[in-house]
Design a protein around this motif. Structure first.
Motif, PDB file in Angstrom:
ATOM      1  N   UNK A  34     -42.226   3.043  61.182  1.00  0.00           N
ATOM      2  CA  UNK A  34     -41.101   2.375  60.633  1.00  0.00           C
ATOM      3  C   UNK A  34     -41.574   1.225  61.287  1.00  0.00           C
ATOM      4  N   UNK A  35     -41.277   1.101  62.643  1.00  0.00           N
ATOM      5  CA  UNK A  35     -41.790   0.061  63.389  1.00  0.00           C
ATOM      6  C   UNK A  35     -42.874  -1.237  63.039  1.00  0.00           C
ATOM      7  N   UNK A  36     -44.621   0.048  62.914  1.00  0.00           N
ATOM      8  CA  UNK A  36     -45.384  -0.550  61.994  1.00  0.00           C
ATOM      9  C   UNK A  36     -45.627  -1.142  61.336  1.00  0.00           C
ATOM     10  N   UNK A  37     -44.597   0.170  60.258  1.00  0.00           N
ATOM     11  CA  UNK A  37     -44.450  -0.453  58.985  1.00  0.00           C
ATOM     12  C   UNK A  37     -44.478  -1.764  58.795  1.00  0.00           C
ATOM     13  N   UNK A  38     -42.750  -1.586  59.286  1.00  0.00           N
ATOM     14  CA  UNK A  38     -42.259  -3.213  58.933  1.00  0.00           C
ATOM     15  C   UNK A  38     -43.127  -4.371  59.353  1.00  0.00           C
ATOM     16  N   UNK A  39     -43.780  -4.227  60.433  1.00  0.00           N
ATOM     17  CA  UNK A  39     -44.720  -5.558  60.574  1.00  0.00           C
ATOM     18  C   UNK A  39     -45.674  -5.660  59.707  1.00  0.00           C
ATOM     19  N   UNK A  40     -46.478  -4.424  59.487  1.00  0.00           N
ATOM     20  CA  UNK A  40     -47.376  -5.059  58.209  1.00  0.00           C
ATOM     21  C   UNK A  40     -46.812  -5.615  57.196  1.00  0.00           C
ATOM     22  N   UNK A  41     -45.195  -5.387  56.866  1.00  0.00           N
ATOM     23  CA  UNK A  41     -44.763  -5.555  55.813  1.00  0.00           C
ATOM     24  C   UNK A  41     -44.433  -7.564  55.848  1.00  0.00           C
ATOM     25  N   UNK A  42     -44.803  -7.611  56.649  1.00  0.00           N
ATOM     26  CA  UNK A  42     -44.354  -9.280  57.461  1.00  0.00           C
ATOM     27  C   UNK A  42     -45.261  -9.472  57.500  1.00  0.00           C
ATOM     28  N   UNK A  43     -46.655  -9.205  57.733  1.00  0.00           N
ATOM     29  CA  UNK A  43     -47.576 -10.223  57.723  1.00  0.00           C
ATOM     30  C   UNK A  43     -47.928 -10.210  56.345  1.00  0.00           C
ATOM     31  N   UNK A  44     -48.139  -9.333  55.345  1.00  0.00           N
ATOM     32  CA  UNK A  44     -48.392  -9.091  54.471  1.00  0.00           C
ATOM     33  C   UNK A  44     -47.884  -9.935  53.203  1.00  0.00           C
ATOM     34  N   UNK A  45     -46.285 -10.269  53.636  1.00  0.00           N
ATOM     35  CA  UNK A  45     -45.264 -11.318  52.366  1.00  0.00           C
ATOM     36  C   UNK A  45     -45.623 -12.631  53.032  1.00  0.00           C
ATOM     37  N   UNK A  46     -45.750 -12.833  54.089  1.00  0.00           N
ATOM     38  CA  UNK A  46     -45.481 -14.843  54.467  1.00  0.00           C
ATOM     39  C   UNK A  46     -46.232 -14.735  53.512  1.00  0.00           C
ATOM     40  N   UNK A  47     -47.881 -14.697  53.847  1.00  0.00           N
ATOM     41  CA  UNK A  47     -48.920 -15.644  52.524  1.00  0.00           C
ATOM     42  C   UNK A  47     -48.044 -15.181  51.200  1.00  0.00           C
ATOM     43  N   UNK A  48     -47.681 -14.078  50.979  1.00  0.00           N
ATOM     44  CA  UNK A  48     -47.670 -13.614  49.297  1.00  0.00           C
ATOM     45  C   UNK A  48     -46.645 -14.821  48.914  1.00  0.00           C
TER      46      UNK A  48
END
Length: 217
Positions: A34-48
């Protein structure tokens, strides 16, 4: 929901395949996943999303990622494996972010200020205009719009007027109207249904086919 966050296995440092992710995210979930997925989403959302957010990007992205994460967990059983799970989750997150941004556009708009007026009539007229542009057709549509606007003003309750004007004429999203009218979706749908029924009955009394107009409303 709390069961999602109970550890059920030895934590892994990475999840490479869809199968590993699915196993880790099905309840009771692996906290590390869950934590790894949350981090991945944050990293992807910023540039998007950065070009659409004028301030507090980090906090906005954190909130969106959390909401998206819950949607992913709620819908993990619907994932069909047509793409990588991270790609699927990121699409959910971006959609969530864009939806939230669209709703934020209405933060400074009050439906109380959106009174039916000449501009409302013009917006409504454009929304029901057909492809045919002959003078007779235009006159017919104009008469129908006038009749419906009169019925709205004379037959509906104040709450029904606000709902119809906000949703059907001004085009505000349902969540915005629900929030501003301090109600819920079911109550709002019932309010609009009753308003449409009043309009339909009045049109029928006047010998006008209500379906022609109400299909547009």
């Amino acid at each position: 929901m709390l069961n999602w966050f109970k550890r059920r296995r030895k934590e892994k440092s990475s999840y490479e395949t869809n199968e590993e992710w699915i196993e880790a995210l099905k309840p009771p979930v692996d906290e590390r996943a869950v934590e790894l997925l949350r981090q991945q989403l944050i990293r992807g959302l910023k540039p998007a999303l950065y070009k659409y957010v004028d301030r507090e990007l980090d906090q906005f992205v954190e909130d969106v990622a959390q909401d998206a994460l819950l949607k992913v967990l709620d819908n993990i059983d619907s994932f069909r494996g047509d793409s990588k799970l991270l790609t699927w989750a990121m699409k959910i997150a971006v959609r969530e972010g864009l939806t939230e941004l669209r709703l934020k556009r209405y933060d400074d708009i009050s439906i109380e200020d959106l009174k039916p007026d000449d501009n409302s009539r013009e917006v409504f007229s454009l929304s029901v205009a057909g492809n045919e542009t002959s003078p007779d057709r235009s006159l017919h549509e104009s008469d129908l719009v006038d009749k419906v606007m009169t019925i709205i003003n004379e037959e509906l309750t104040d709450k029904q007027k606000r709902a119809i004007n906000a949703l059907m004429i001004q085009g505000l999203p349902v969540p915005v109207v629900v929030k501003q009218m301090d109600t819920n979706r079911n109550a709002l749908y019932k309010l609009v249904h009753d308003a449409r029924l009043k309009i339909k009955n009045k049109l029928e009394i006047e010998g006008i086919d209500p379906d022609e107009m109400l299909n547009k409303l």
